[in-house]
Scaffold this motif. Structure first.
Motif, PDB file in Angstrom:
ATOM      1  N   THR A 120       0.824  -1.201   0.000  1.00  0.00           N
ATOM      2  CA  THR A 120       0.000   0.000   0.000  1.00  0.00           C
ATOM      3  C   THR A 120       0.860   1.253   0.000  1.00  0.00           C
ATOM      4  O   THR A 120       2.000   1.249   0.452  1.00  0.00           O
ATOM      5  N   ALA A 158      -5.304   6.424  -2.057  1.00  0.00           N
ATOM      6  CA  ALA A 158      -4.626   5.226  -1.566  1.00  0.00           C
ATOM      7  C   ALA A 158      -4.341   4.303  -2.742  1.00  0.00           C
ATOM      8  O   ALA A 158      -5.218   4.060  -3.579  1.00  0.00           O
ATOM      9  N   LEU A 181      -3.428   0.562  -3.722  1.00  0.00           N
ATOM     10  CA  LEU A 181      -3.474  -0.808  -3.223  1.00  0.00           C
ATOM     11  C   LEU A 181      -2.982  -1.740  -4.328  1.00  0.00           C
ATOM     12  O   LEU A 181      -3.605  -1.840  -5.385  1.00  0.00           O
ATOM     13  N   PHE A 201      -6.990  -3.876   4.933  1.00  0.00           N
ATOM     14  CA  PHE A 201      -6.795  -2.607   4.235  1.00  0.00           C
ATOM     15  C   PHE A 201      -8.077  -1.782   4.233  1.00  0.00           C
ATOM     16  O   PHE A 201      -8.064  -0.594   4.596  1.00  0.00           O
ATOM     17  N   VAL A 250      -9.535   4.993  -3.879  1.00  0.00           N
ATOM     18  CA  VAL A 250      -8.530   3.919  -3.875  1.00  0.00           C
ATOM     19  C   VAL A 250      -8.245   3.523  -5.314  1.00  0.00           C
ATOM     20  O   VAL A 250      -9.167   3.354  -6.113  1.00  0.00           O
TER      21      VAL A 250
END
Length: 275
Positions: free
Chosen positions: A10, A17, A19, A41, A52
């Motif tokens: 991450t 974010a 991932l 997460f 994300v």
């Protein structure tokens, strides 16, 4: 980066974010550990994050369920498979119906469980190398991570049945035409497109984003009367959110400025005899 993760990694940049599926030697196949880490997460996402970006290391997004590990760890408990599926359902639901939109960057194989994971994201970008497949029929198994529910909502039950029976592989362009992907970009350009879209999404109202990712999928499965009621509740909620009045005023102010500028240009052309 959280060093406790083993099969994902991450990164957090401002309101975004990142991932990453990080099991390259297995083509990012999903095992129990990956499901556990994905759950952690999404359960611990910082409050400041607004979107994300889900992506993957290596040439493939995700080759699906790790069949070798599954065979090695097969339990005689007849409920074991049900419990494992429910763990996938829980994590993917937290992803689809969480607090922030998820953009997935797809490449190479998006196979079986990989398609189940991708279909839980809200915006899907396909690089040219992407291909989609549900080969469960050839493996002697059935989908167990939500594909028989989520994927038919995207492409229809008949198409999913055909994919599972035949193992047919759909290339990126075909997949996007069907709705499995939303954007088709050259190989290597997926992240740039994701960041462009993330910048747009983070500019939206937080309340509107929440209502969109939670409301549309649920309402689409309701009967008309229940759907209309739920829609009206969300419409009322978003209209009374903290910044909706300012955003609407800004929209009309911009329209007025654009109109005034256009009228000014027309007046200038009339005065100079321009066309």
């Amino acid at each position: 980066m959280n060093k406790d993760y083993e099969v994902i990694s991450t990164e957090f940049r401002d309101e975004v974010a990142y991932l990453k599926l990080d099991r390259t030697s297995k083509r990012n196949a999903i095992n129990d550990r990956m499901i556990e880490e994905l759950g952690i997460f999404f359960d611990t996402l910082p409050e400041a994050i607004r979107v994300v970006i889900l992506h993957a290391d290596g040439e493939h997004f995700c080759a699906g369920l790790d069949l070798i590990e599954r065979i090695q760890n097969r339990s005689p408990d007849p409920l074991g498979g049900i419990k494992r599926s429910r763990a996938w359902y829980s994590v993917f639901d937290r992803m689809e119906h969480g607090n922030v939109p998820v953009i997935s960057v797809l490449k190479g194989g998006v196979i079986g469980g990989g398609l189940e994971l991708a279909s839980a994201s809200h915006v899907r970008i396909c690089e040219a190398s992407t291909y989609f497949q549900l080969p469960e029929g050839q493996r002697g198994i059935f989908v167990g991570g939500g594909a028989s529910v989520r994927v038919p909502q995207i492409i229809g039950a008949g198409r999913v049945t055909e994919m599972m029976l035949t193992g047919r592989r759909y290339a990126a362009e075909e997949g996007c035409a069907m709705g499995l992907g939303h954007y088709l970009v050259p190989d290597g350009a997926g992240m740039a497109k994701a960041e462009e879209l993330a910048a747009s999404i983070t500019g939206n109202s937080v309340v509107s984003n929440f209502a969109i990712i939670n409301g549309v999928s649920h309402i689409s499965q309701m009967g008309p009367n229940g759907g209309y009621f739920a829609e009206s509740v969300l419409a009322s909620m978003t209209a009374r959110s903290g910044d909706s009045k300012e955003r609407i005023s800004e929209f009309f102010d911009q329209r007025r400025r654009t109109r005034d500028e256009r009228n000014g240009d027309q007046d200038d052309r009339s005065a100079t005899g321009g066309e």
